[in-house]
Design a protein around this motif. Structure first.
Motif, PDB file in Angstrom:
ATOM      1  N   ALA A 323       0.830  -1.203   0.000  1.00 42.73           N
ATOM      2  CA  ALA A 323       0.000   0.000   0.000  1.00 42.73           C
ATOM      3  C   ALA A 323       0.863   1.251   0.000  1.00 42.73           C
ATOM      4  CB  ALA A 323      -0.940  -0.015   1.207  1.00 42.73           C
ATOM      5  N   ASP A 324       1.972   1.251   0.743  1.00 43.93           N
ATOM      6  CA  ASP A 324       2.882   2.397   0.731  1.00 43.93           C
ATOM      7  C   ASP A 324       3.480   2.607  -0.657  1.00 43.93           C
ATOM      8  OD1 ASP A 324       2.361   2.784   3.380  1.00 43.93           O
ATOM      9  OD2 ASP A 324       4.207   1.805   4.098  1.00 43.93           O
ATOM     10  N   GLY A 348      -6.813  -2.705   1.019  1.00 39.32           N
ATOM     11  CA  GLY A 348      -5.992  -3.885   1.254  1.00 39.32           C
ATOM     12  C   GLY A 348      -4.527  -3.528   1.390  1.00 39.32           C
ATOM     13  N   ASP A 349      -3.769  -4.449   1.927  1.00 34.75           N
ATOM     14  CA  ASP A 349      -2.332  -4.256   2.081  1.00 34.75           C
ATOM     15  C   ASP A 349      -1.694  -5.615   2.331  1.00 34.75           C
ATOM     16  OD1 ASP A 349       0.139  -3.126   2.212  1.00 34.75           O
ATOM     17  OD2 ASP A 349      -0.114  -2.212   4.203  1.00 34.75           O
ATOM     18  N   ILE A 384      -5.343  -4.566  -3.173  1.00 29.71           N
ATOM     19  CA  ILE A 384      -4.240  -5.489  -2.858  1.00 29.71           C
ATOM     20  C   ILE A 384      -4.861  -6.706  -2.178  1.00 29.71           C
ATOM     21  CG2 ILE A 384      -2.072  -5.792  -1.617  1.00 29.71           C
ATOM     22  CD1 ILE A 384      -1.725  -2.741  -1.774  1.00 29.71           C
ATOM     23  N   ASP A 385      -4.813  -7.840  -2.852  1.00 26.51           N
ATOM     24  CA  ASP A 385      -5.542  -9.022  -2.396  1.00 26.51           C
ATOM     25  C   ASP A 385      -4.569 -10.190  -2.244  1.00 26.51           C
ATOM     26  OD1 ASP A 385      -7.472 -10.855  -1.764  1.00 26.51           O
ATOM     27  OD2 ASP A 385      -8.164 -11.147  -3.828  1.00 26.51           O
ATOM     28  N   ILE A 393      -2.199  -7.399  -7.168  1.00 27.87           N
ATOM     29  CA  ILE A 393      -2.427  -5.954  -7.176  1.00 27.87           C
ATOM     30  C   ILE A 393      -3.315  -5.655  -8.383  1.00 27.87           C
ATOM     31  CG2 ILE A 393      -1.372  -3.674  -7.272  1.00 27.87           C
ATOM     32  CD1 ILE A 393       1.172  -4.901  -6.157  1.00 27.87           C
ATOM     33  N   LYS A 394      -4.542  -5.211  -8.100  1.00 27.28           N
ATOM     34  CA  LYS A 394      -5.545  -5.023  -9.141  1.00 27.28           C
ATOM     35  C   LYS A 394      -5.847  -3.538  -9.299  1.00 27.28           C
ATOM     36  CE  LYS A 394      -7.643  -9.350  -7.521  1.00 27.28           C
ATOM     37  NZ  LYS A 394      -8.877  -9.988  -7.000  1.00 27.28           N
TER      38      LYS A 394
END
Length: 465
Positions: A323-324, A348-349, A384-385, A393-394
Motif C-alpha cells: 500500500a505504501d 488492502g495491504d 491489494i488481495d 495488485i488489481k
C-alpha cells in the motif's frame, strides 16, 4: 540496462537433408544404439546359456556321485553278507572262493579285505585303464570273537567320466551355437525395432520453419516413443510461435522507430534548407531532442523486456508495505489525476519482499493506462488481495469496455486496443508488456478482465521461496 545482454546470434536455416545428415553423423560419432543393443543381446545370451549349461553339468555330476555312493552302499552290503555267511570258515578259503565268483562277474568293482595287518583278500582291478574311485575303509565286526575285518571298495567310473565329458562338449557347443543364433536373431529384432526411430528421424528432418504447421503423427509409434513425439510437436509449436512473435516484433519495432526517426530526419533537413535564427534553431533542437528521447525510451524498454525474457529474477528486499508503494506512485501521478478529475481508492495491504523500483514501475504503468481510459471524474480502484497463489495488485477503472478478443493481447508488445496509432507519440504499446515482465520476474502472473464497463488489469507477486 544494456549490461549483461548477450550479443545477437545469427540464425541459419538448415535444409532437411542437411539436418538428417547432421543427425546421422552425430549418431555415428557417439555410437550406435543398434550395435550396442546387439552386443548386449550376444553377451546376455552367452552368459545366460553358460550359466544354464554349468548348472546342468553340475546337477549331472552330482547325480553320478549319488549313483556311485548308492552303488558303494549296495556292493558293500553284498560283501558284508558274504563275510557273514563265511564266519564259520576258519581258513577263509570259502570266503575267498565266493569273492572270486562274485568279482568274476563284476569287473567294474575292486575289493581290499583286511583283518588287522593281514590282507585276507584283494581283487586287482580288471580294467587297468579304468578310472577308479575308492570308498573309505569300513570295519565289519565278527560275531565269533575274531578281529573285525576292514574292507575297502573301488568302483570304475570311466563310463561316467566319458558321459560327463561328452555332456560338457555338448553343452559347450550348445552355448556357442545358441549364443550365435540368439545374437543373430536379436540383431535382426533390434534392426527391425529401430526402424520407427529411423522413420522418426526422417520425419523430424522434414519439419521446421520452412514447413509451418507440419507435425509428426504419434499414432504409428509405440507408446514409449509417443511422449517424445508429443514433446517434439510441442517444441515445434513454441518455435513457430516464437518465429511469429519475432516477425511481429521486428515489424512493430520498425514501425515504432521509423516514425520518430523520419520526423527527426525531416525536421533537420527542413531546418538546414535555409538560414534560421537562433530561436528557430533552438525550437528545432528541442523537437529533435523530444523525438530522440522517444526513440531512447523505446530502446530502453526493449532492452528491459529482452532481459526479462532471458529469465532474470527480481532482487527482493526486506518485506515492505505494498500500500505504501501504491501511495508513492500516486504522489507522482497526482497532477495527471487532478487534470482528469479522477480519484483513486486504495484498499488492502500486504508485506512482502519485492524489487521496489520494478513494482513501482508496474504500478505507474497500470495507473497511467487506467487514467488514460477511465471516464473523467470516476474513481480508479487499487486493490491489494492476498490469494493462495500470491499477492495480487488489481487496478480497475470505469470506462469503455474492452472486447473479449482483445483482452488476451493486452500484454503483448506494441499492442494497442485502438486500430489507429494517433497517440503513438506518447504511448508506444510497451507499458503492459513491461507489467507482465515485472510480474514474471517476481514469479507472478497477469490477468485482464472487462465486465459491465469496468476494466480490471492486475498482476501478482509470488511468495518468496
Amino acid at each position: 540496462m544494456a549490461e549483461g545482454l548477450s550479443p545477437a546470434t545469427d540464425i541459419v536455416a538448415v535444409p532437411p537433408e542437411g539436418r538428417a545428415q547432421a543427425v546421422t553423423a552425430h549418431a555415428q560419432g557417439t555410437g550406435s544404439i543398434q550395435a550396442a543393443l546387439s552386443r548386449w543381446f550376444a553377451a546376455q545370451a552367452l552368459i545366460g546359456l553358460s550359466l544354464v549349461c554349468v548348472a546342468i553339468y553340475a546337477v549331472t555330476a552330482w547325480s553320478f556321485q549319488v549313483k556311485q555312493a548308492s552303488e558303494f552302499e549296495r556292493q558293500s552290503e553284498l560283501i558284508k553278507h558274504l563275510i557273514q555267511e563265511s564266519r564259520d570258515d576258519p581258513g577263509r578259503d570259502g570266503l575267498r572262493h565266493k569273492l572270486d565268483d562274485f568279482f568274476s562277474t563284476h569287473a567294474e568293482i575292486s575289493l581290499v579285505l583286511r583283518s588287522g595287518d593281514e590282507i585276507i583278500y584283494s581283487s586287482a582291478p580288471a580294467r587297468t585303464s579304468g578310472r577308479w574311485v575308492w570308498m573309505p575303509m569300513q570295519e565289519q565286526p565278527m560275531p565269533s570273537g575274531d578281529a573285525a575285518m576292514q574292507l575297502q571298495l573301488g568302483i570304475d567310473v570311466r563310463e561316467d567320466a566319458k558321459i560327463l565329458a561328452r555332456l560338457a562338449w555338448t553343452l559347450v557347443g550348445a552355448v556357442v551355437l545358441g549364443s550365435a543364433v540368439i545374437s543373430l536373431t536379436g540383431a535382426l529384432l533390434v534392426h527391425r525395432g529401430m526402424q520407427p526411430l529411423k522413420k522418426l528421424v526422417q520425419q523430424t528432418a522434414a519439419t521446421g520453419p520452412e514447413h509451418p504447421g507440419r507435425r509428426i503423427d504419434p499414432a504409428p509409434y509405440a507408446s514409449e516413443i509417443t511422449p517424445w513425439v508429443a514433446q517434439f510437436n510441442a517444441v515445434l509449436d513454441r518455435a513457430e510461435q516464437a518465429y511469429q512473435q519475432l516477425e511481429s516484433f521486428n515489424a512493430d519495432v520498425a514501425h515504432e522507430l521509423r516514425t520518430p526517426l523520419a520526423n527527426l530526419i525531416g525536421m533537420v533537413e527542413v531546418e538546414l534548407a535555409r538560414p534560421r535564427s537562433i530561436e528557430e534553431l533552438r525550437d528545432a533542437l528541442l523537437s529533435a531532442l523530444e523525438e530522440a528521447r522517444r526513440v531512447s525510451a523505446i530502446v530502453i524498454d526493449m532492452l528491459f523486456l529482452s532481459k526479462a525474457d532471458r529469465g532474470t529474477v527480481a532482487r527482493r528486499s526486506a518485506p515492505v508495505s505494498l500500500a505504501d508503494q501504491v501511495r508513492t506512485v500516486l504522489d507522482f501521478h497526482e497532477a495527471m489525476l487532478e487534470d482528469t478529475g479522477l480519484r483513486v481508492h486504495v484498499s488492502g495491504d500486504a508485506r512482502i519482499g519485492i524489487d521496489a523500483g520494478l513494482v513501482r514501475r508496474a504500478l505507474s504503468n497500470l495507473l497511467s493506462n487506467a487514467s488514460r481510459y477511465a471516464t473523467p471524474g470516476s474513481t480508479i480502484a487499487v486493490v491489494i488481495d492476498t490469494q493462495p497463489d500470491g499477492i495480487w495488485i488489481k487496478v480497475a477503472n470505469r470506462g469503455e469496455p474492452v472486447a473479449a478478443e482483445v483482452l488476451p493481447n493486452l500484454f503483448k508488445r506494441f499492442f494497442r486496443a485502438e486500430r489507429s496509432r494517433t497517440d503513438s507519440s506518447e504511448h508506444h504499446g510497451l507499458g503492459l508488456a513491461i507489467v507482465a515482465a515485472i510480474a514474471r520476474m517476481h514469479g507472478g502472473q497477469t490477468r485482464a478482465t472487462s465486465r459491465s464497463g469496468v476494466t480490471e488489469i492486475s498482476f501478482s507477486i509470488a511468495p518468496e521461496s
